[in-house]
Design a protein around this motif. Structure first.
Motif, PDB file in Angstrom:
ATOM      1  N   ILE A  28       0.843  -1.198   0.000  1.00 21.81           N
ATOM      2  CA  ILE A  28       0.000   0.000   0.000  1.00 21.81           C
ATOM      3  C   ILE A  28       0.877   1.246   0.000  1.00 21.81           C
ATOM      4  O   ILE A  28       0.598   2.225  -0.682  1.00 21.81           O
ATOM      5  CB  ILE A  28      -0.937  -0.002   1.218  1.00 21.81           C
ATOM      6  CG1 ILE A  28      -1.949  -1.148   1.092  1.00 21.81           C
ATOM      7  CG2 ILE A  28      -1.692   1.327   1.326  1.00 21.81           C
ATOM      8  CD1 ILE A  28      -2.819  -1.336   2.319  1.00 21.81           C
ATOM      9  N   SER A  32       0.779   4.036  -2.824  1.00 23.92           N
ATOM     10  CA  SER A  32       0.493   5.396  -2.392  1.00 23.92           C
ATOM     11  C   SER A  32       1.571   6.355  -2.875  1.00 23.92           C
ATOM     12  O   SER A  32       1.277   7.454  -3.338  1.00 23.92           O
ATOM     13  CB  SER A  32       0.404   5.416  -0.863  1.00 23.92           C
ATOM     14  OG  SER A  32      -0.270   6.543  -0.401  1.00 23.92           O
ATOM     15  N   TYR A  35       1.186   7.197  -6.626  1.00 20.39           N
ATOM     16  CA  TYR A  35       0.140   8.192  -6.858  1.00 20.39           C
ATOM     17  C   TYR A  35       0.616   9.575  -6.437  1.00 20.39           C
ATOM     18  O   TYR A  35       0.358  10.575  -7.116  1.00 20.39           O
ATOM     19  CB  TYR A  35      -1.133   7.820  -6.091  1.00 20.39           C
ATOM     20  CG  TYR A  35      -1.993   6.818  -6.794  1.00 20.39           C
ATOM     21  CD1 TYR A  35      -2.946   7.219  -7.730  1.00 20.39           C
ATOM     22  CD2 TYR A  35      -1.866   5.459  -6.548  1.00 20.39           C
ATOM     23  CE1 TYR A  35      -3.744   6.295  -8.388  1.00 20.39           C
ATOM     24  CE2 TYR A  35      -2.659   4.525  -7.198  1.00 20.39           C
ATOM     25  CZ  TYR A  35      -3.590   4.947  -8.121  1.00 20.39           C
ATOM     26  OH  TYR A  35      -4.367   4.027  -8.781  1.00 20.39           O
ATOM     27  N   ASP A  36       1.305   9.634  -5.321  1.00 18.99           N
ATOM     28  CA  ASP A  36       1.823  10.907  -4.817  1.00 18.99           C
ATOM     29  C   ASP A  36       2.765  11.551  -5.821  1.00 18.99           C
ATOM     30  O   ASP A  36       2.635  12.716  -6.176  1.00 18.99           O
ATOM     31  CB  ASP A  36       2.542  10.653  -3.489  1.00 18.99           C
ATOM     32  CG  ASP A  36       3.308  11.870  -2.988  1.00 18.99           C
ATOM     33  OD1 ASP A  36       2.698  12.945  -2.919  1.00 18.99           O
ATOM     34  OD2 ASP A  36       4.506  11.731  -2.684  1.00 18.99           O
ATOM     35  N   ILE A 247      -1.476   3.461 -13.921  1.00 19.47           N
ATOM     36  CA  ILE A 247      -2.344   4.491 -13.336  1.00 19.47           C
ATOM     37  C   ILE A 247      -3.021   5.312 -14.430  1.00 19.47           C
ATOM     38  O   ILE A 247      -4.219   5.613 -14.351  1.00 19.47           O
ATOM     39  CB  ILE A 247      -1.525   5.414 -12.408  1.00 19.47           C
ATOM     40  CG1 ILE A 247      -0.950   4.614 -11.228  1.00 19.47           C
ATOM     41  CG2 ILE A 247      -2.392   6.555 -11.894  1.00 19.47           C
ATOM     42  CD1 ILE A 247       0.001   5.412 -10.349  1.00 19.47           C
ATOM     43  N   ILE A 256     -10.165   7.181 -12.125  1.00 18.71           N
ATOM     44  CA  ILE A 256      -9.427   7.987 -11.163  1.00 18.71           C
ATOM     45  C   ILE A 256      -9.731   9.468 -11.405  1.00 18.71           C
ATOM     46  O   ILE A 256      -9.508   9.967 -12.508  1.00 18.71           O
ATOM     47  CB  ILE A 256      -7.896   7.776 -11.287  1.00 18.71           C
ATOM     48  CG1 ILE A 256      -7.535   6.307 -11.141  1.00 18.71           C
ATOM     49  CG2 ILE A 256      -7.158   8.596 -10.230  1.00 18.71           C
ATOM     50  CD1 ILE A 256      -6.061   6.027 -11.360  1.00 18.71           C
ATOM     51  N   ASP A 260      -8.773  11.733  -6.465  1.00 20.68           N
ATOM     52  CA  ASP A 260      -8.240  10.401  -6.136  1.00 20.68           C
ATOM     53  C   ASP A 260      -6.721  10.431  -6.041  1.00 20.68           C
ATOM     54  O   ASP A 260      -6.128   9.788  -5.168  1.00 20.68           O
ATOM     55  CB  ASP A 260      -8.656   9.372  -7.198  1.00 20.68           C
ATOM     56  CG  ASP A 260     -10.125   9.013  -7.110  1.00 20.68           C
ATOM     57  OD1 ASP A 260     -10.710   9.189  -6.025  1.00 20.68           O
ATOM     58  OD2 ASP A 260     -10.683   8.569  -8.131  1.00 20.68           O
ATOM     59  N   ASN A 263      -5.853  11.978  -2.719  1.00 17.08           N
ATOM     60  CA  ASN A 263      -6.195  11.127  -1.586  1.00 17.08           C
ATOM     61  C   ASN A 263      -5.332   9.880  -1.510  1.00 17.08           C
ATOM     62  O   ASN A 263      -4.837   9.507  -0.447  1.00 17.08           O
ATOM     63  CB  ASN A 263      -7.674  10.730  -1.659  1.00 17.08           C
ATOM     64  CG  ASN A 263      -8.597  11.919  -1.490  1.00 17.08           C
ATOM     65  OD1 ASN A 263      -8.244  12.887  -0.815  1.00 17.08           O
ATOM     66  ND2 ASN A 263      -9.765  11.862  -2.107  1.00 17.08           N
ATOM     67  N   LEU A 264      -5.141   9.207  -2.647  1.00 14.58           N
ATOM     68  CA  LEU A 264      -4.331   7.993  -2.661  1.00 14.58           C
ATOM     69  C   LEU A 264      -2.874   8.299  -2.354  1.00 14.58           C
ATOM     70  O   LEU A 264      -2.175   7.508  -1.722  1.00 14.58           O
ATOM     71  CB  LEU A 264      -4.445   7.301  -4.029  1.00 14.58           C
ATOM     72  CG  LEU A 264      -5.781   6.606  -4.282  1.00 14.58           C
ATOM     73  CD1 LEU A 264      -5.910   6.236  -5.758  1.00 14.58           C
ATOM     74  CD2 LEU A 264      -5.907   5.360  -3.420  1.00 14.58           C
ATOM     75  N   GLN A 267      -2.375   8.546   1.570  1.00 11.77           N
ATOM     76  CA  GLN A 267      -2.915   7.488   2.422  1.00 11.77           C
ATOM     77  C   GLN A 267      -2.038   7.206   3.636  1.00 11.77           C
ATOM     78  O   GLN A 267      -2.527   7.018   4.739  1.00 11.77           O
ATOM     79  CB  GLN A 267      -3.058   6.187   1.630  1.00 11.77           C
ATOM     80  CG  GLN A 267      -4.337   6.107   0.826  1.00 11.77           C
ATOM     81  CD  GLN A 267      -4.429   4.773   0.108  1.00 11.77           C
ATOM     82  OE1 GLN A 267      -3.790   3.805   0.506  1.00 11.77           O
ATOM     83  NE2 GLN A 267      -5.201   4.723  -0.944  1.00 11.77           N
TER      84      GLN A 267
END
Length: 292
Positions: A28, A32, A35-36, A247, A256, A260, A263-264, A267
């Motif tokens: 995770i 995460s 995405y960041d 992604i 997405i 999103d 937020n992702l 996390q």
């Protein structure tokens, strides 16, 4: 000189990046972080996400929405190509060791002063970040150079001869899932090395094809050193871009939203810091404009 460039007797093992369905905390965290980092690239480097004060949240920009009107494969690879350019530039500018790896490729392994890796920064000619910070070098329609190098202090562009003449030192960056269709026909047009992010591991297949075409004189230009596997130069950059491919596919399928990403990317504790910083800066700009 790396032995993977147009030398088909060395085959790079195919590597897939499949995530387990049984996600643990570390997995995770990795997701995460991807995405960041991609959200930060979308906001800072490409302006694909921006804060929309009308709806009080972040949203995709018109530029990204326009690109998404292409067919799926073309749209994804076009977006991914810009992302790959940003990834290489960022990595060069955070490590002189990584910067030297990419400079070696740009110089086609000719000798150059060691100080260049310390004294120069990479510039993405098509990045919105460049438009904002190095406007003179912002050339999104430049047909040859996706990445160039300039001196940190003088902002003088790095040439391949001396201070007075010679072509720019630079790289062309390509991403594709079908290099035989999209890469071979354009490779001969470039006068700088082409960095290929082969999302489906077809670099060696293309290298074989090019070598055979050169033997039969279908391609007269000597392309040795001009077709480069991104994976062999900077494996971390390669796998980072591969993760972004997955992604961006979700993005195209409307799975997405811009929120999103935020937020992702946030996390896990200590993740999403780059995005949060950018959000704060955007909100501050908006607040300042309102106050004026």
């Amino acid at each position: 000189m790396p032995n993977n460039i147009l030398v088909p007797n060395i085959i790079t093992k195919s590597s897939s990046i499949e995530l387990s369905s049984n996600l643990n905390l570390n997995t995770i965290s990795i997701i995460s972080n991807h995405y960041d980092k991609l959200a930060d690239i979308f906001i800072t480097d490409l302006k694909y996400i921006e804060y929309n004060s009308d709806i009080n949240q972040f949203a995709y920009t018109k530029l990204l929405k326009h690109m998404m009107k292409c067919n799926k494969d073309d749209a994804i690879m076009k977006i991914l190509g810009h992302v790959a350019e940003a990834v290489v530039v960022r990595r060069c500018n955070t490590s002189s060791i990584i910067n030297k790896k990419w400079l070696d490729v740009a110089f086609i392994w000719r000798k150059y002063p060691d100080k260049f890796s310390e004294e120069t920064i990479a510039i993405g000619t098509g990045l919105d970040y460049t438009k904002s910070n190095y406007k003179y070098f912002y050339k999104p329609q430049e047909p040859q150079f996706d990445i160039i190098w300039i001196n940190k202090e003088t902002e003088k562009i790095l040439l391949n001869a001396n201070d007075y003449y010679g072509d720019y030192i630079g790289l062309q960056v390509k991403t594709s899932g079908d290099g035989e269709k999209y890469i071979i026909k354009t490779l001969k047009n470039y006068k700088v090395p082409l960095i290929y992010f082969d999302i489906f591991n077809d670099f060696q297949k293309i290298a074989y094809k090019i070598q055979e075409m050169q033997k039969n004189e279908y391609i007269r230009k000597n392309l040795y050193g001009y077709f480069i596997s991104a994976k062999e130069v900077d494996v971390d950059a390669y796998y980072e871009v591969c993760e972004y491919y997955k992604i961006i596919k979700k993005l195209y399928d409307n799975k997405i939203s811009a929120e999103d990403f935020i937020n992702l990317g946030s996390q896990m504790n200590n993740l999403g810091s780059s995005v949060v910083k950018t959000i704060t800066e955007h909100i501050q700009i908006i607040e300042n404009s309102i106050m004026v």
